[in-house]
Design a protein around this motif. Sequence first.
Motif, PDB file in Angstrom:
ATOM      1  N   LYS A 311       0.817  -1.212   0.000  1.00 47.80           N
ATOM      2  CA  LYS A 311       0.000   0.000   0.000  1.00 47.80           C
ATOM      3  C   LYS A 311       0.849   1.260   0.000  1.00 47.80           C
ATOM      4  CE  LYS A 311      -3.853  -2.261   2.350  1.00 47.80           C
ATOM      5  NZ  LYS A 311      -4.763  -2.272   3.533  1.00 47.80           N
ATOM      6  N   ARG A 362      -8.772  -2.230  -2.690  1.00 51.66           N
ATOM      7  CA  ARG A 362      -8.861  -1.223  -1.630  1.00 51.66           C
ATOM      8  C   ARG A 362     -10.290  -1.039  -1.137  1.00 51.66           C
ATOM      9  NH1 ARG A 362      -4.604   2.381  -0.815  1.00 51.66           N
ATOM     10  NH2 ARG A 362      -2.778   2.001  -2.124  1.00 51.66           N
ATOM     11  N   ARG A 363     -11.252  -1.019  -2.062  1.00 55.97           N
ATOM     12  CA  ARG A 363     -12.621  -0.675  -1.694  1.00 55.97           C
ATOM     13  C   ARG A 363     -13.535  -1.889  -1.507  1.00 55.97           C
ATOM     14  NH1 ARG A 363     -13.617   4.784  -2.690  1.00 55.97           N
ATOM     15  NH2 ARG A 363     -11.616   5.873  -2.410  1.00 55.97           N
TER      16      ARG A 363
END
Length: 665
Positions: A311, A362-363
């Motif tokens: 990340k 990520r989502r």
Amino acid sequence: MLAPDAWMGGNFLSEVQLSLWNPVSLANYVLVSVLPDLAVAATLVKTEFLVLLAIGTYLLAREYGANRGAAAAVATALPFSGYTLFFDASAWVAGLIGFAWLPWVWWAARRVGTGRSNPLLLLVLGYLGMSVGSPYGALGIVVILLGVAVELLVRKNWPGLVRVVVTGAIVGMSTLVVYLPLLGSSAVTWRTDSKLDNNGFLVPALSDLFGLSAPTFQAQLESWQGTEAFTFPITYLAWFVAPLIPWLKWSELRTRARDYLGLFIFGTVYVLFTIGPSNMGMFRWPARLVEYVYLPVVVLFAVVLTKGLHKTAARNRAIISGVIVLAGFYLSWASQPHSFQYHVGAAVGVGILLTAFLFATRRAPKYAALVLVVGTAGVLGFQLIHYKGNNNVNPWNFPHDVSAMQDRFDHRYEGSTLLVADTGVLAKNTGGVSPEQSWRDGLFGAQWEVAGVQALNSYTGLGYTTFSDALCMNYYGGVCPGAFDRIWQATSSKVDVPLADALRLETVVVANGYLDGPTTAPDGWSEKERTKAVTVLHRDAPLAWAGGRLSYAAPGVEVQEDKATGAEGETSKYTGSGTVLYAALAWPGWTATVDGKSVEVKQGPAGLIQLDLPAAKDGGSTVVLDFQPPGLSLGWKVTLVAVVLGLGFAVLVFVRERRRRVVVE
């Protein structure tokens, strides 16, 4: 096990890739035999093994620690990689079948080595993989067992190592019955050349493997049409593997390297083979091994992907991914500059999919693997818009309606038939290669058997040197124009009959325009039919000794009776003495007796069975011809021993494990 009437292609047992000892393949043969359409049958069988490959890859990835999403993503991608889909599933299904069993054997070997499964699992799956008869698949299993053994060795898991080594040895014993007939027959075939050589044929460069994530990269290799770009992306693996390299946590492979030694060993061995010499004994054309390199690659990718993505430094990683995608675009454009727009579309598509995957991680992490799978399907659809198939291997376009083929040919070409033609001339005569054009009057390969015609032309992976030289016949049954003149000439100074008589030919089909002059029937033959494509000649008088394969008897031999006994036998009664020929190839394994005493089976003209008969006893003597594949008897004995040892070892391990659990409890 032997079909003499199929000539070079009739030694089914020695053609080991026909998998006569593999129960799954035998079940498929039964299925195919009852289906009315060969295209449907081929699609079903190929789909079966593509699915088998996918499930096996999924299990193997899970075995090495990948989560379900990552395992599913790579398992979906591998069957649609360039070589596997466009080469094995398109043209060389025996390669697909042999490859499809490898992840299953690997999975079983790991489980047996770690004690989570009984050796019986590896015995069954190992036998299924080895008995396919693919030398590439067999070597793959050996390398797999080596890799798993090294994993166990470095962990000092001595019981597991013993289980894997003993079980692997028993698997090897059990499949000797598959390979011994090939070894016993090879002396008379094309497969006697075991040279180590590199002529560059189908040898990828290491740089070609850099296109593994470029959907439109067409490597340029030396192939049947010379050095040219392949008509499909032969070294493509999956759109997501290379672009995700900057995002993956590769330290996992460093900290737990010994857990993945089998993958490293297998991958290293096959990278070296893939970029190595073009000929290494029976192994040739290293491009066949691209998919073998990719199997450990996708498993390692799934394992690392399971650990999640970095990340940090997202911008820099995104730039590196973009450079990788652009590099794939450049390689694709450099190979095929005229497809610029198509290469741009592929690069843009990969970029969009990559962005979607990174966003999902990520989502909506639970949908991330779905993006990879859907992306694989999308890229495949995009590829199929442009790539219509594998045209580097002959695009035969054979007819596939079984009843239509039988209706078209069975009544036209009677008895033993020879087609004097090659593929190009039929296409030229009829205006193209299609079921409605080229193949209305002639066929090649195993198509004759489907059509119900007893043809000398047949497909073979082995060949029979003397026979193919006599008729200059190639592996799919094409012959040179000179074959027409040869069949009317005497077979040899000792056997003064035309080769056509020695072969018991009744029908000769000649492609129009293939010979230097017109096609004319010799004495004793008449023109039966003439079409746009072919001229058909037929024998006027019936052949002597109907019901058998005897084709010549020397003047000193009086044949009283001759008859075939089943598919592989022959019985003749005679008086006198001298040379006789039978219209069947003298494969190793034929034996002959006269009144119970052995007589040498010789290779006569064109490779036919020749016997020099001794003087008959008063009232006549009886010749009995019989066929027993070389090595079969020994192979079966070893196989039976292997079955007993395997079952005994499986029971022993089961009992010991059960006692150990009781002690622990």
